[in-house]
Scaffold this motif. Structure first.
Motif, short mmCIF file in Angstrom:
data_model
loop_
_atom_site.label_atom_id
_atom_site.label_comp_id
_atom_site.label_asym_id
_atom_site.label_seq_id
_atom_site.Cartn_x
_atom_site.Cartn_y
_atom_site.Cartn_z
N VAL A 1 0.86 -1.18 0.00
CA VAL A 1 0.00 0.00 0.00
C VAL A 1 0.90 1.23 0.00
N ASP A 2 0.79 2.06 -1.03
CA ASP A 2 1.66 3.21 -1.21
C ASP A 2 1.07 4.43 -0.50
N TYR A 3 1.76 4.89 0.53
CA TYR A 3 1.30 6.06 1.29
C TYR A 3 2.08 7.32 0.92
N ALA A 4 2.84 7.29 -0.17
CA ALA A 4 3.67 8.44 -0.54
C ALA A 4 2.84 9.69 -0.79
N TYR A 5 1.57 9.52 -1.17
CA TYR A 5 0.72 10.68 -1.43
C TYR A 5 0.50 11.52 -0.18
N LEU A 6 0.80 10.96 0.99
CA LEU A 6 0.64 11.71 2.25
C LEU A 6 1.83 12.62 2.53
N GLY A 7 2.90 12.47 1.76
CA GLY A 7 4.11 13.25 2.01
C GLY A 7 5.19 12.35 2.57
N ASP A 8 5.98 12.86 3.51
CA ASP A 8 7.08 12.09 4.08
C ASP A 8 6.53 11.00 5.00
#
Length: 492
Positions: free
Chosen positions: A325-332
């Motif tokens: 699950v890619d959480y990169a859209y939340l920032g760091d």
């Protein structure tokens, strides 16, 4: 097939069906064939028993449910003869090496070719030869059938009876599966326990019979059903454990399963039957983490696999099988720091899973993670259902989940593990749980714990509902009173 779109709470309850079944099964495995136990006797997922089960290992009850759950997850119609052929083939293959297969099931599965029609004929012949065929072996596996037909109670009743009749010809077995599956469906959709919801689906001349059986169960103890290898008394024992255990909150699931096991004799099956319905009522989030850590069984599955398999039976959870699950859209999301009150606990965001230090050997995830997101070397891992949303409906078991999570962190630490506690961004869930852990298990006043944990995490800003919950729970579970709105070192 048409499917029902579920709310967040309904999804949790759907995911709890298979997990509850398996945990009841594994809990009872070590006590099978034993006499009833006195009230309040501690019950543990200890393994052992007549077949030498490992702690947390499920038995034939769950193993036979797995092919049904897989078919439901694939969107297949369990009334289709070709689908049933595939399920029977898996059962026959499993039974060749399984250590524990019921007498009736072994008689049916070992004497014919692996097709639905052939097994059905052998089951009828077995019934004709012995004059009865109402063992509990079809009820024990039936829970996943309910997940395949949440949208259609009539189809569910038809499928439940058809799947039962593959191995159990007698009407009592089919009736029991119809009643239990419709009760599971109702619990998932409505959050209510109602075994009578299925009575209209039975032949009219059998409804009063079952109503009387329910009434007996509700005025008896599980131990009163000494013949719980018979499907009727297995159902009565399970229902008795559920309805005679106080249901004040989600701890009802554990307490009722304990009661089912204390009933004695066919403990794994009665607890498995009860577990499917209790999981449907209270959800996967109500299943104790200490059980989820160790439950496992044929064909090499764990609690995380069961959660995904149960969830996948409702296709609106298509993400359930994602590898990551890619959480990169939340920032760091790379945060990783030591807990200010325990050097053996690290606090982080989801990205920390990509670069774990060698000393971390246990992971407690407070957010959704993919099937391959936690490094394979991590043998101790727990996934917690904690939604970062202040709508109470999103976290119906909030207090139970929070206390259970800090307890499993403490248990891992007591075993000598170094633990990563993480959520998606280390912003709300991680600091909240970390502060509650410090208060309940490290003796740190809750105000100080919140302030110092928040100061240690760059993005920490716990949501108000979580702050309120951890303060309330810390006050109830420690001797240190809350000192008011002290936010020293904290960000709002």
């Amino acid at each position: 097939m048409t499917h029902t779109t579920l709310s967040t709470a309904q999804r949790d309850r759907a995911a709890g069906v298979l997990l509850g079944l398996a945990c009841g099964d594994a809990l009872g495995a070590g006590y099978e064939f034993g006499a009833p136990l006195p009230d309040h006797t501690p019950v543990r997922m200890q393994g052992g028993g007549g077949f030498g089960w490992a702690p947390g290992e499920w038995t034939d009850d769950t193993s036979m449910a797995i092919p049904l759950a897989r078919a439901a997850a694939a969107g297949l119609d369990l009334r289709d003869e070709t689908v049933l052929d595939g399920i029977v083939a898996q059962w026959v293959d499993w039974a060749k090496t399984a250590p524990d297969v019921g007498v009736q099931l072994r008689a049916v599965l070992s004497r014919t070719e692996p097709t639905a029609s052939a097994v059905r004929q052998v089951a009828k012949a077995h019934h004709d030869r012995h004059g009865r065929s109402a063992g509990n072996g079809s009820l024990m596996r039936t829970a996943p059938v309910a997940l395949a037909y949440l949208h259609d109670p009539a189809a569910l009743a038809e499928a439940a009876r058809l799947v039962s009749s593959l191995t159990h010809y007698e009407a009592d077995a089919g009736d029991a599966c119809v009643l239990w599956c419709l009760a599971i469906r109702h619990a998932v959709l409505e959050g209510e326990l109602d075994l009578r919801i299925g009575l209209p689906a039975l032949p009219a001349d059998r409804r009063a019979l079952w109503e009387g059986r329910f009434a007996v169960a509700e005025t008896s103890r599980p131990a009163d059903f000494a013949r719980n290898g018979w499907v009727v008394e297995a159902l009565q024992g399970a229902w008795s454990a559920i309805v005679t255990t106080p249901a004040t909150d989600a701890t009802h699931l554990r307490l009722a399963l304990d009661a089912a096991v204390r009933g004695g004799r066919d403990t794994d099956t009665v607890a498995a039957i009860a577990g499917g319905l209790l999981g449907a009522r209270w959800g996967a989030s109500a299943v104790p983490a200490e059980w989820r850590r160790i439950v496992h069984g044929w064909p090499g599955l764990t609690a995380a696999d069961l959660l995904r398999l149960g969830s996948s039976a409702t296709p609106d959870l298509a993400h359930a099988q994602a590898e990551s699950v890619d959480y990169a859209y939340l920032g760091d999301v790379s945060t990783l720091v030591r807990h200010p009150h325990d050097d053996g606990v690290w606090l982080g965001a989801a990205g920390a899973l990509d670069a774990l230090s060698a000393e971390i050997d246990a992971v407690v995830s407070l957010c959704r993670v993919g099937t391959k997101q936690v490094p394979t070397r991590i043998r101790h891992r727990v996934e917690v259902r904690l939604i970062d949303d202040d709508d109470p409906a999103k976290n119906p078991n909030l207090d139970v989940v929070l206390l259970d999570t800090v307890q499993v962190v403490a248990a891992l630490r007591a075993e000598g593990h170094t633990v990563l506690l993480h959520c998606a961004q280390a912003q709300s869930r991680t600091p909240s749980v970390a502060a509650l852990y410090a208060a309940v298990h490290r003796g740190v006043p809750i105000d100080r714990a919140l302030a110092e944990v928040i100061a240690a995490l760059p993005a920490a800003a716990p949501k108000r509902f979580l702050r309120d919950a951890v303060v309330r729970l810390a006050e109830a579970n420690t001797d240190s009173p809350h000192q008011g709105p002290n936010t020293e070192g904290a960000r709002a």
